[in-house]
Scaffold this motif. Structure first.
Motif, PDB file in Angstrom:
ATOM      1  N   GLU A   8      -9.163  54.384  90.350  1.00 23.13           N
ATOM      2  CA  GLU A   8      -7.938  54.682  89.614  1.00 23.13           C
ATOM      3  C   GLU A   8      -6.762  54.856  90.569  1.00 23.13           C
ATOM      4  OE1 GLU A   8      -6.425  57.356  85.894  1.00 23.13           O
ATOM      5  OE2 GLU A   8      -8.463  57.558  86.643  1.00 23.13           O
ATOM      6  N   ALA A   9      -6.966  55.530  91.698  1.00 19.04           N
ATOM      7  CA  ALA A   9      -5.878  55.757  92.643  1.00 19.04           C
ATOM      8  C   ALA A   9      -5.419  54.443  93.275  1.00 19.04           C
ATOM      9  CB  ALA A   9      -6.326  56.744  93.716  1.00 19.04           C
ATOM     10  N   LEU A  10      -6.359  53.657  93.792  1.00 17.77           N
ATOM     11  CA  LEU A  10      -5.983  52.400  94.437  1.00 17.77           C
ATOM     12  C   LEU A  10      -5.430  51.410  93.422  1.00 17.77           C
ATOM     13  CD1 LEU A  10      -8.854  51.884  97.052  1.00 17.77           C
ATOM     14  CD2 LEU A  10      -6.590  52.902  97.347  1.00 17.77           C
ATOM     15  N   GLY A  11      -5.941  51.455  92.182  1.00 16.07           N
ATOM     16  CA  GLY A  11      -5.394  50.573  91.152  1.00 16.07           C
ATOM     17  C   GLY A  11      -3.924  50.852  90.904  1.00 16.07           C
ATOM     18  N   ALA A  12      -3.564  52.155  90.833  1.00 20.01           N
ATOM     19  CA  ALA A  12      -2.159  52.503  90.623  1.00 20.01           C
ATOM     20  C   ALA A  12      -1.298  52.087  91.810  1.00 20.01           C
ATOM     21  CB  ALA A  12      -2.044  54.005  90.383  1.00 20.01           C
ATOM     22  N   LEU A  13      -1.813  52.271  93.038  1.00 20.77           N
ATOM     23  CA  LEU A  13      -1.034  51.911  94.220  1.00 20.77           C
ATOM     24  C   LEU A  13      -0.863  50.397  94.340  1.00 20.77           C
ATOM     25  CD1 LEU A  13      -2.489  54.403  96.880  1.00 20.77           C
ATOM     26  CD2 LEU A  13      -0.378  54.605  95.545  1.00 20.77           C
ATOM     27  N   LEU A  14      -1.928  49.643  94.091  1.00 20.09           N
ATOM     28  CA  LEU A  14      -1.836  48.183  94.188  1.00 20.09           C
ATOM     29  C   LEU A  14      -0.924  47.606  93.115  1.00 20.09           C
ATOM     30  CD1 LEU A  14      -5.558  47.278  94.978  1.00 20.09           C
ATOM     31  CD2 LEU A  14      -3.603  47.034  96.515  1.00 20.09           C
ATOM     32  N   GLU A  15      -1.024  48.146  91.924  1.00 13.57           N
ATOM     33  CA  GLU A  15      -0.174  47.647  90.839  1.00 13.57           C
ATOM     34  C   GLU A  15       1.282  47.959  91.129  1.00 13.57           C
ATOM     35  OE1 GLU A  15       0.122  47.870  85.952  1.00 13.57           O
ATOM     36  OE2 GLU A  15      -1.342  49.084  87.059  1.00 13.57           O
ATOM     37  N   ASN A  16       1.553  49.147  91.658  1.00 19.15           N
ATOM     38  CA  ASN A  16       2.925  49.509  92.009  1.00 19.15           C
ATOM     39  C   ASN A  16       3.459  48.595  93.112  1.00 19.15           C
ATOM     40  OD1 ASN A  16       5.161  51.627  91.776  1.00 19.15           O
ATOM     41  ND2 ASN A  16       4.715  51.662  93.959  1.00 19.15           N
ATOM     42  N   ALA A  17       2.622  48.341  94.143  1.00 19.30           N
ATOM     43  CA  ALA A  17       3.046  47.457  95.234  1.00 19.30           C
ATOM     44  C   ALA A  17       3.276  46.033  94.728  1.00 19.30           C
ATOM     45  CB  ALA A  17       1.996  47.465  96.340  1.00 19.30           C
ATOM     46  N   MET A  18       2.436  45.564  93.812  1.00 20.35           N
ATOM     47  CA  MET A  18       2.581  44.211  93.270  1.00 20.35           C
ATOM     48  C   MET A  18       3.903  44.059  92.518  1.00 20.35           C
ATOM     49  SD  MET A  18       0.129  42.297  90.497  1.00 20.35           S
ATOM     50  CE  MET A  18       0.678  43.431  89.209  1.00 20.35           C
ATOM     51  N   HIS A  19       4.274  45.061  91.733  1.00 23.61           N
ATOM     52  CA  HIS A  19       5.491  44.970  90.937  1.00 23.61           C
ATOM     53  C   HIS A  19       6.736  44.929  91.808  1.00 23.61           C
ATOM     54  CE1 HIS A  19       3.695  45.064  87.057  1.00 23.61           C
ATOM     55  NE2 HIS A  19       3.189  46.306  87.170  1.00 23.61           N
ATOM     56  N   HIS A  20       6.698  45.587  92.981  1.00 24.06           N
ATOM     57  CA  HIS A  20       7.895  45.671  93.801  1.00 24.06           C
ATOM     58  C   HIS A  20       7.884  44.727  94.998  1.00 24.06           C
ATOM     59  CE1 HIS A  20       7.846  49.566  91.638  1.00 24.06           C
ATOM     60  NE2 HIS A  20       9.189  49.435  91.655  1.00 24.06           N
ATOM     61  N   GLY A  22      10.142  46.967 102.609  1.00 12.35           N
ATOM     62  CA  GLY A  22       9.004  47.417 101.830  1.00 12.35           C
ATOM     63  C   GLY A  22       8.704  48.894 101.953  1.00 12.35           C
ATOM     64  N   LEU A  23       7.713  49.275 101.180  1.00 13.77           N
ATOM     65  CA  LEU A  23       7.225  50.657 101.123  1.00 13.77           C
ATOM     66  C   LEU A  23       5.751  50.659 101.507  1.00 13.77           C
ATOM     67  CD1 LEU A  23       7.745  53.666 100.245  1.00 13.77           C
ATOM     68  CD2 LEU A  23       6.837  52.984  98.002  1.00 13.77           C
ATOM     69  N   CYS A  24       5.363  51.623 102.331  1.00 12.55           N
ATOM     70  CA  CYS A  24       3.951  51.755 102.735  1.00 12.55           C
ATOM     71  C   CYS A  24       3.449  53.112 102.233  1.00 12.55           C
ATOM     72  CB  CYS A  24       3.813  51.672 104.249  1.00 12.55           C
ATOM     73  SG  CYS A  24       2.095  51.573 104.806  1.00 12.55           S
ATOM     74  N   VAL A  25       2.415  53.067 101.423  1.00 10.23           N
ATOM     75  CA  VAL A  25       1.804  54.274 100.877  1.00 10.23           C
ATOM     76  C   VAL A  25       0.447  54.463 101.555  1.00 10.23           C
ATOM     77  CG1 VAL A  25       1.027  55.470  98.814  1.00 10.23           C
ATOM     78  CG2 VAL A  25       2.961  53.885  98.679  1.00 10.23           C
ATOM     79  N   GLU A  26       0.231  55.618 102.160  1.00  5.40           N
ATOM     80  CA  GLU A  26      -1.019  55.900 102.873  1.00  5.40           C
ATOM     81  C   GLU A  26      -1.793  56.977 102.126  1.00  5.40           C
ATOM     82  OE1 GLU A  26      -0.509  56.876 106.920  1.00  5.40           O
ATOM     83  OE2 GLU A  26       0.533  55.017 107.454  1.00  5.40           O
ATOM     84  N   LEU A  27      -3.018  56.647 101.794  1.00  2.06           N
ATOM     85  CA  LEU A  27      -3.943  57.594 101.177  1.00  2.06           C
ATOM     86  C   LEU A  27      -4.997  57.954 102.216  1.00  2.06           C
ATOM     87  CD1 LEU A  27      -5.012  59.124  98.705  1.00  2.06           C
ATOM     88  CD2 LEU A  27      -6.277  57.057  98.068  1.00  2.06           C
ATOM     89  N   THR A  28      -4.998  59.217 102.639  1.00  3.98           N
ATOM     90  CA  THR A  28      -5.940  59.683 103.668  1.00  3.98           C
ATOM     91  C   THR A  28      -6.985  60.568 103.020  1.00  3.98           C
ATOM     92  OG1 THR A  28      -4.162  59.650 105.302  1.00  3.98           O
ATOM     93  CG2 THR A  28      -6.167  60.829 105.900  1.00  3.98           C
ATOM     94  N   LEU A  29      -8.261  60.221 103.239  1.00  3.93           N
ATOM     95  CA  LEU A  29      -9.383  60.942 102.638  1.00  3.93           C
ATOM     96  C   LEU A  29     -10.381  61.340 103.719  1.00  3.93           C
ATOM     97  CD1 LEU A  29      -9.961  58.522  99.634  1.00  3.93           C
ATOM     98  CD2 LEU A  29      -8.822  60.736  99.522  1.00  3.93           C
ATOM     99  N   GLN A  43       5.450  54.696  82.818  1.00  7.06           N
ATOM    100  CA  GLN A  43       5.768  56.060  82.417  1.00  7.06           C
ATOM    101  C   GLN A  43       6.077  56.965  83.607  1.00  7.06           C
ATOM    102  OE1 GLN A  43       2.439  57.271  80.128  1.00  7.06           O
ATOM    103  NE2 GLN A  43       2.841  55.858  78.445  1.00  7.06           N
ATOM    104  N   GLY A  44       6.041  56.425  84.814  1.00  9.67           N
ATOM    105  CA  GLY A  44       6.394  57.225  85.987  1.00  9.67           C
ATOM    106  C   GLY A  44       5.347  58.233  86.404  1.00  9.67           C
ATOM    107  N   ILE A  45       4.086  57.996  86.043  1.00  7.02           N
ATOM    108  CA  ILE A  45       3.046  58.969  86.410  1.00  7.02           C
ATOM    109  C   ILE A  45       2.017  58.391  87.371  1.00  7.02           C
ATOM    110  CG2 ILE A  45       3.268  60.181  84.210  1.00  7.02           C
ATOM    111  CD1 ILE A  45       0.700  58.769  83.317  1.00  7.02           C
ATOM    112  N   GLY A  46       2.204  57.123  87.782  1.00 10.29           N
ATOM    113  CA  GLY A  46       1.207  56.485  88.650  1.00 10.29           C
ATOM    114  C   GLY A  46       1.010  57.203  89.953  1.00 10.29           C
ATOM    115  N   LEU A  47       2.112  57.404  90.729  1.00 11.86           N
ATOM    116  CA  LEU A  47       1.990  58.095  92.013  1.00 11.86           C
ATOM    117  C   LEU A  47       1.616  59.555  91.827  1.00 11.86           C
ATOM    118  CD1 LEU A  47       4.976  56.587  94.024  1.00 11.86           C
ATOM    119  CD2 LEU A  47       2.531  56.134  94.317  1.00 11.86           C
ATOM    120  N   ALA A  48       2.059  60.162  90.717  1.00 10.63           N
ATOM    121  CA  ALA A  48       1.680  61.549  90.457  1.00 10.63           C
ATOM    122  C   ALA A  48       0.175  61.664  90.252  1.00 10.63           C
ATOM    123  CB  ALA A  48       2.433  62.076  89.240  1.00 10.63           C
ATOM    124  N   ILE A  49      -0.405  60.688  89.531  1.00 11.59           N
ATOM    125  CA  ILE A  49      -1.860  60.693  89.330  1.00 11.59           C
ATOM    126  C   ILE A  49      -2.582  60.500  90.657  1.00 11.59           C
ATOM    127  CG2 ILE A  49      -3.767  59.396  88.315  1.00 11.59           C
ATOM    128  CD1 ILE A  49      -1.949  58.870  85.919  1.00 11.59           C
TER     129      ILE A  49
END
Length: 451
Positions: free
Chosen positions: A350-362, A437-444, A411-417
């Motif tokens: 769910e997290a990577l799906g939101a990030l990839l979809e956001n990156a694809m749109h922009h 561009g924008l680079c979003v880093e998810l560290t786990l 709805q503006g909740i993708g990055l919040a999720i």
């Protein structure tokens, strides 16, 4: 020291060892002194028996004191060895007494008995003395023979000090051995505490689900209480997720009905009222969708692990089938071997799906996904070549309902999720402008290495 159980036990053990060895040294010294004194008394009694032989009878049968046998111990003045013999009024003393007389002002012991005395010496020293009393002759003509043989107690004191001097190195060595044994005992005895700490660490790293009961009996109450606490926590989280999900699902139907009513009002020529209702419903739907997503986040996330490379491959394959995704150059780079992250696979999807979809749109043409391992962490970076965002908006972008592009239907909740999922998994979400561009880093947290 108050915060270290091991140090407290070591200090108490060391104190007990020192006190015990000191008491043992005093006890051994006392026993040694008594033994030496008994030996000295035996020697003095034997010498007293020898002195009894100086009594002789003259031609008329009257007892008198003859010359004592020569003994160099008693010839040197103040040698520390003395004797004194009294037969009636006739008194003889050893030369070592010089002009000093041993006190005889007390009553003589019964005939045939021996008394051990503590007498002052010719130079004020303490003397260990033995006094014996005998009757010489018979009837009313019998005379009392008193024999006193003494030696300086300084000899006994010196012997005790020499004994202690010889004993101290052995006691010190024994104390060292006892100290090492105490340290080993504490280390072995407290090792189950380290085992519990390791198991708690394994819990946080997802290697265990519970503490377990294969521990010493003294540790079982603690482990059982911890496991019961974990069970209660999981049960409460599960109930909370169900309640949140039920509440969110309960709102979806009424909200959909309100949207229908808004459409009806718009058809009747009431666009302002319809727009107001749609705005409120849209805001409420954002909250509902977010709560549904939060309800799906797994509570047992520490025990789960996922393969980011595999999740990215599945998501990219799906996004390529969309109109915009088919025009994007998808680039993926993964470390070898592919790292695994400590997170539930559904949450990561769910997290990577939101990030990839956001990156694809922009993105203009390229979206790059990079998976690397950095120590105990896994870094997943998703970057696009789009316009990026204003630097002043980077910190607020993951906030609930934050949208920079109001033209879209999101709805503006993708990055919040994604931020919620990262926080729940013990990770971090950071946004950086790369221009373009924008680079979003998810560290786990990285999953434990499998053996």
């Amino acid at each position: 020291m108050r915060r270290s159980l091991r140090l407290r036990l070591l200090v108490v053990g060391a104190f007990a060892i020192v006190v015990t060895l000191w008491g043992a040294a005093l006890g051994l010294a006392l026993l040694f002194e008594r033994h030496v004194e008994r030996v000295a008394v035996g020697d003095l009694e034997a010498r007293a028996q020898t002195l009894a032989g100086i009594v002789e009878h003259d031609a008329e049968g009257v007892p008198r004191l003859a010359a004592p046998p020569p003994d160099r111990l008693y010839q040197q003045p103040f040698s520390g060895h003395y004797w004194q013999v009294a037969l009636g009024s006739d008194v003889q003393r050893s030369r070592s007494l010089w002009d000093y007389s041993l006190p005889m002002d007390r009553a003589a012991p019964p005939p045939g008995r021996t008394e051990v005395l503590d007498l002052p010496g010719p130079q004020g020293e303490r003397l260990l003395a033995v006094e014996q009393s005998l009757l010489v002759g018979r009837g009313p003509q019998a005379l009392s023979l008193r024999i006193i043989v003494a030696s300086d107690r300084a000899v006994l004191t010196a012997a005790r000090q020499d004994f202690l001097a010889d004993l101290m190195p052995y006691l010190a060595f024994l104390g060292l051995l006892l100290g090492i044994a105490s340290w080993l005992q504490i280390r072995i005895g407290l090792s189950p505490l380290a085992e519990v700490a390791d198991r708690v660490k394994a819990l946080t790293q997802g290697q265990r689900s519970r503490i377990g009961t294969d521990l010493p009996d003294e540790m079982l109450p603690l482990s059982r209480q911890l496991d019961a606490l974990l069970d209660a926590r999981d049960a409460e989280l599960l109930r909370a997720r169900h309640r949140a999900g039920d509440l969110a699902h309960g709102f979806k139907t009424p909200l959909q009905a309100l949207l229908g009513d808004a459409g009806t009002l718009r058809g009747r020529g009431e666009p302002e009222i319809a727009g107001s209702i749609e705005t409120v419903v849209t805001s409420m739907r954002r909250l509902v969708e977010r709560e549904l997503t939060r309800a799906r986040i797994q509570s047992d996330r520490h025990a789960a692990e996922a393969d980011p490379a595999a999740v990215l491959a599945r998501l990219v394959k799906v996004l390529k089938r969309t109109p915009k995704g088919g025009t994007i150059d998808w680039q993926t780079r993964v470390d070898d071997p592919a790292p695994r992250a400590r997170i539930d696979p559904d949450d990561l999807t769910e997290a990577l799906g939101a990030l990839l979809e956001n990156a694809m749109h922009h993105a203009d043409a390229v979206v790059e996904a990079v998976v690397t391992r950095q120590g105990s962490r896994v870094r997943i970076a998703i970057c696009d070549d789009g316009p990026g965002v204003p630097d002043t908006a980077l910190a607020s972008l993951p906030q609930r309902g934050m949208r920079l592009d109001e033209s879209g239907d999101g709805q503006g909740i993708g990055l919040a999720i994604v931020s919620d999922i990262a926080e729940a998994a013990g990770g971090d979400l950071t946004l950086t402008n790369t221009r373009p561009g924008l680079c979003v880093e998810l560290t786990l947290a990285a999953a434990a290495t499998r053996r």
